[in-house]
Design a protein around this motif. Structure first.
Motif, PDB file in Angstrom:
ATOM      1  N   GLY A 211      -0.857   4.722  11.089  1.00  0.00           N
ATOM      2  CA  GLY A 211      -2.277   4.667  10.776  1.00  0.00           C
ATOM      3  C   GLY A 211      -3.112   4.399  12.017  1.00  0.00           C
ATOM      4  N   THR A 212      -4.418   4.310  11.810  1.00  0.00           N
ATOM      5  CA  THR A 212      -5.336   4.011  12.902  1.00  0.00           C
ATOM      6  C   THR A 212      -6.199   2.794  12.572  1.00  0.00           C
ATOM      7  N   TRP A 213      -5.724   1.972  11.640  1.00  0.00           N
ATOM      8  CA  TRP A 213      -6.518   0.851  11.166  1.00  0.00           C
ATOM      9  C   TRP A 213      -5.896  -0.495  11.536  1.00  0.00           C
ATOM     10  N   LEU A 214      -6.753  -1.513  11.503  1.00  0.00           N
ATOM     11  CA  LEU A 214      -6.378  -2.917  11.658  1.00  0.00           C
ATOM     12  C   LEU A 214      -6.961  -3.661  10.474  1.00  0.00           C
ATOM     13  N   LYS A 215      -6.109  -4.340   9.712  1.00  0.00           N
ATOM     14  CA  LYS A 215      -6.564  -5.023   8.511  1.00  0.00           C
ATOM     15  C   LYS A 215      -6.125  -6.483   8.527  1.00  0.00           C
ATOM     16  N   SER A 216      -6.744  -7.265   7.633  1.00  0.00           N
ATOM     17  CA  SER A 216      -6.348  -8.665   7.500  1.00  0.00           C
ATOM     18  C   SER A 216      -6.647  -9.149   6.097  1.00  0.00           C
ATOM     19  N   PHE A 217      -5.950 -10.203   5.714  1.00  0.00           N
ATOM     20  CA  PHE A 217      -6.244 -10.913   4.478  1.00  0.00           C
ATOM     21  C   PHE A 217      -5.854 -12.376   4.665  1.00  0.00           C
ATOM     22  N   ALA A 218      -6.208 -13.196   3.698  1.00  0.00           N
ATOM     23  CA  ALA A 218      -5.774 -14.589   3.671  1.00  0.00           C
ATOM     24  C   ALA A 218      -4.888 -14.786   2.451  1.00  0.00           C
ATOM     25  N   VAL A 219      -4.065 -15.811   2.481  1.00  0.00           N
ATOM     26  CA  VAL A 219      -3.212 -16.128   1.342  1.00  0.00           C
ATOM     27  C   VAL A 219      -3.672 -17.447   0.740  1.00  0.00           C
ATOM     28  N   VAL A 220      -3.968 -17.409  -0.546  1.00  0.00           N
ATOM     29  CA  VAL A 220      -4.358 -18.599  -1.288  1.00  0.00           C
ATOM     30  C   VAL A 220      -3.587 -18.602  -2.598  1.00  0.00           C
ATOM     31  N   GLY A 221      -2.897 -19.689  -2.873  1.00  0.00           N
ATOM     32  CA  GLY A 221      -2.127 -19.746  -4.109  1.00  0.00           C
ATOM     33  C   GLY A 221      -1.083 -18.664  -4.191  1.00  0.00           C
ATOM     34  N   ALA A 222      -0.451 -18.303  -3.053  1.00  0.00           N
ATOM     35  CA  ALA A 222       0.574 -17.263  -2.961  1.00  0.00           C
ATOM     36  C   ALA A 222       0.045 -15.889  -3.352  1.00  0.00           C
ATOM     37  N   ALA A 223      -1.270 -15.680  -3.228  1.00  0.00           N
ATOM     38  CA  ALA A 223      -1.877 -14.370  -3.479  1.00  0.00           C
ATOM     39  C   ALA A 223      -2.654 -13.940  -2.254  1.00  0.00           C
ATOM     40  N   ALA A 224      -2.597 -12.649  -1.931  1.00  0.00           N
ATOM     41  CA  ALA A 224      -3.369 -12.090  -0.830  1.00  0.00           C
ATOM     42  C   ALA A 224      -4.794 -11.840  -1.307  1.00  0.00           C
ATOM     43  N   VAL A 225      -5.772 -12.432  -0.623  1.00  0.00           N
ATOM     44  CA  VAL A 225      -7.166 -12.302  -1.028  1.00  0.00           C
ATOM     45  C   VAL A 225      -8.019 -11.958   0.182  1.00  0.00           C
ATOM     46  N   GLY A 226      -9.188 -11.404  -0.078  1.00  0.00           N
ATOM     47  CA  GLY A 226     -10.151 -11.136   0.982  1.00  0.00           C
ATOM     48  C   GLY A 226      -9.715 -10.052   1.940  1.00  0.00           C
ATOM     49  N   LEU A 227      -9.029  -9.016   1.446  1.00  0.00           N
ATOM     50  CA  LEU A 227      -8.590  -7.937   2.323  1.00  0.00           C
ATOM     51  C   LEU A 227      -9.781  -7.285   3.008  1.00  0.00           C
TER      52      LEU A 227
ATOM     53  N   TYR B 123       0.849  -1.183   0.000  1.00  0.00           N
ATOM     54  CA  TYR B 123       0.000   0.000   0.000  1.00  0.00           C
ATOM     55  C   TYR B 123       0.883   1.230   0.000  1.00  0.00           C
ATOM     56  N   ASP B 124       0.321   2.360  -0.456  1.00  0.00           N
ATOM     57  CA  ASP B 124       1.124   3.575  -0.547  1.00  0.00           C
ATOM     58  C   ASP B 124       0.967   4.413   0.721  1.00  0.00           C
ATOM     59  N   HIS B 125       1.688   5.522   0.776  1.00  0.00           N
ATOM     60  CA  HIS B 125       1.751   6.309   1.994  1.00  0.00           C
ATOM     61  C   HIS B 125       0.558   7.237   2.187  1.00  0.00           C
ATOM     62  N   SER B 126      -0.448   7.099   1.366  1.00  0.00           N
ATOM     63  CA  SER B 126      -1.717   7.753   1.669  1.00  0.00           C
ATOM     64  C   SER B 126      -2.467   6.975   2.747  1.00  0.00           C
ATOM     65  N   ASP B 127      -1.978   5.749   3.045  1.00  0.00           N
ATOM     66  CA  ASP B 127      -2.664   4.871   4.001  1.00  0.00           C
ATOM     67  C   ASP B 127      -1.802   4.562   5.222  1.00  0.00           C
ATOM     68  N   GLY B 128      -0.646   5.207   5.346  1.00  0.00           N
ATOM     69  CA  GLY B 128       0.231   4.943   6.477  1.00  0.00           C
ATOM     70  C   GLY B 128       1.658   5.319   6.142  1.00  0.00           C
ATOM     71  N   CYS B 129       2.597   4.902   6.994  1.00  0.00           N
ATOM     72  CA  CYS B 129       3.999   5.241   6.735  1.00  0.00           C
ATOM     73  C   CYS B 129       4.974   4.167   7.184  1.00  0.00           C
ATOM     74  N   SER B 130       4.525   3.196   7.988  1.00  0.00           N
ATOM     75  CA  SER B 130       5.447   2.204   8.528  1.00  0.00           C
ATOM     76  C   SER B 130       4.664   0.965   8.935  1.00  0.00           C
ATOM     77  N   ILE B 131       4.742  -0.086   8.110  1.00  0.00           N
ATOM     78  CA  ILE B 131       3.937  -1.274   8.359  1.00  0.00           C
ATOM     79  C   ILE B 131       4.392  -2.000   9.621  1.00  0.00           C
ATOM     80  N   THR B 132       3.424  -2.499  10.369  1.00  0.00           N
ATOM     81  CA  THR B 132       3.682  -3.367  11.507  1.00  0.00           C
ATOM     82  C   THR B 132       3.122  -4.734  11.162  1.00  0.00           C
ATOM     83  N   GLY B 133       4.009  -5.634  10.803  1.00  0.00           N
ATOM     84  CA  GLY B 133       3.584  -6.972  10.424  1.00  0.00           C
ATOM     85  C   GLY B 133       3.018  -7.737  11.606  1.00  0.00           C
TER      86      GLY B 133
END
Length: 391
Positions: free
Chosen positions: A335-351, A302-312
């Motif tokens: 940021g002020t958000w909490l997000k999630s996705f799943a990985v299927v077939g080495a692709a991030a889906v269902g964000l 994601y770009d810096h319109s949505d944050g500045c430093s990812i916390t894995g």
């Protein structure tokens, strides 16, 4: 278009997986199902907490790493008065320095060994082994045994995360590129340095460690043998899926992109995640016309319109919230958000963005996983620990 194609490809794989009744890496529920989460208070009043973990099989305690050099124990949602360990005299703390990481040996119940990662009084990275005392809530401060020293040219981009692989028992050490901005010393693509790399060490096979025989560069004279993967900028927090063994790396970006890099458990290592040729999926040096040949691009960015430093964060493998099983949770320090996705077939889906149900989060310095697979959110500025649960 490339991002759209990747998402469509991922959704097709999800549909196929659901049709045959299984998914990659024990994903669990259909990633397209909407999930609502909340954050349960667990502890507060901590001093600049940076990480949370628990010994294998220990369902009663959580251990919280504080930047200033102490490790605190939470039992029954209360912080014990006496620190488990205090390494304040040995460290430099502040900014991106301090006591940064902790990992319990897989055989901790029998051998009492655990490992910490900190920046010493000179600002260099130290990975050190300690031993618990006869009191299970207090470590032996004099048991320090140095494992690894990596000199740091600048004060930032120290990485700090250490973790044992769930299937191989090896110690993984995430190293940033050494700092400043733009990787001025070119560490990200220099595999004769340990900076800008994911390291893999056998701490049981030698003293202070041995090179695992199946490391991708074991026996090489032109690449450091400790390297498991390269091309990282600052892998502040990485984690393994406790069920599949897949590796997720939250790699902090430069000025434009934040990314999650991914390595399937089937990998034999050697991936090059691109920094500083690439920042995310975009060219960085050179700024145009770069080649992606031989590079592994992120599964999500994601770009810096949505944050500045990812916390894995982590993939949820607990039992309290079945709807969350298989979802990878992450946040952004700015940021002020909490997000999630799943990985299927080495692709991030269902964000999904859980801010609506969980409420805003701030200064998320880390996530944590307990011995039962439940997940926690750690806030640096608020000094809090909260548990992720589905509503």
């Amino acid at each position: 278009m490339e991002e759209l194609s990747r998402r469509i490809r991922g959704w097709v794989l999800v549909a196929l997986a659901v049709a045959v009744g299984c998914t990659d890496g024990a994903v669990g529920p259909d990633p397209s199902d909407p999930v609502s989460v909340s954050l349960e208070p667990v502890a507060q009043g901590l001093s600049s907490p940076l990480f949370l973990t628990a010994p294998p099989g220990d369902l009663d305690r959580l251990f919280v790493v504080e930047q200033g050099g102490t490790i605190r124990i939470i039992r029954n949602d209360s912080v014990l008065a006496t620190p488990f360990l205090d390494v304040d005299p040995q460290i430099t703390a502040g900014g991106e320095q301090g006591l940064l990481g902790m990992a319990f040996h897989p055989g901790y119940a029998a051998n009492g060994r655990f490992y910490v990662n900190y920046t010493d009084t000179l600002g260099h990275t130290q990975v050190v082994r300690y031993q618990v005392s006869v009191n299970p809530d207090v470590a032996k401060p004099g048991s320090a045994f140095p494992i690894l020293t990596v000199q740091q040219p600048y004060s930032n981009h120290n990485g700090g995360m250490i973790a044992f692989g769930p299937h191989d028992g090896m110690l993984y050490v995430g190293m940033g590129d050494g700092g400043s901005g733009g990787d001025p010393q070119g560490h990200g693509q220099n595999r004769m340095t340990l900076l800008g790399d994911m390291l893999r060490l056998d701490v049981d096979g030698g003293s202070p460690y041995a090179i695992p025989a199946d490391n991708p560069f074991a026996g090489s004279l032109s690449v450091r043998e400790e390297i498991w993967a390269s091309g990282l900028r600052n892998p502040w927090r990485f984690s393994f899926d406790a069920a599949s063994g897949d590796l997720y790396i939250g790699d902090v970006g430069q000025g434009a992109r934040e990314e999650v890099s991914f390595q399937p458990a089937s990998s034999s290592g050697g991936e090059n995640y691109g920094w500083k040729i690439m920042e995310g999926s975009g060219c960085y040096s050179p700024s145009t016309g770069c080649s992606i040949a031989g590079l592994t691009l992120p599964i999500y960015e994601y770009d810096h319109s949505d944050g500045c430093s990812i916390t894995g964060g982590y993939v949820y493998r607990g039992t309290r919230s079945p709807a969350l099983v298989g979802r990878y949770f992450f946040a952004d320090f700015c940021g002020t958000w909490l997000k999630s996705f799943a990985v299927v077939g080495a692709a991030a889906v269902g964000l999904q963005d859980h801010s609506g149900s969980a409420g805003p989060v701030s200064n998320v310095s880390s996530f944590g996983e307990d011995a039962a697979g439940e997940l926690y959110v750690v806030s640096l500025s608020q000094g809090t620990v909260r548990r992720i649960v589905s509503q």
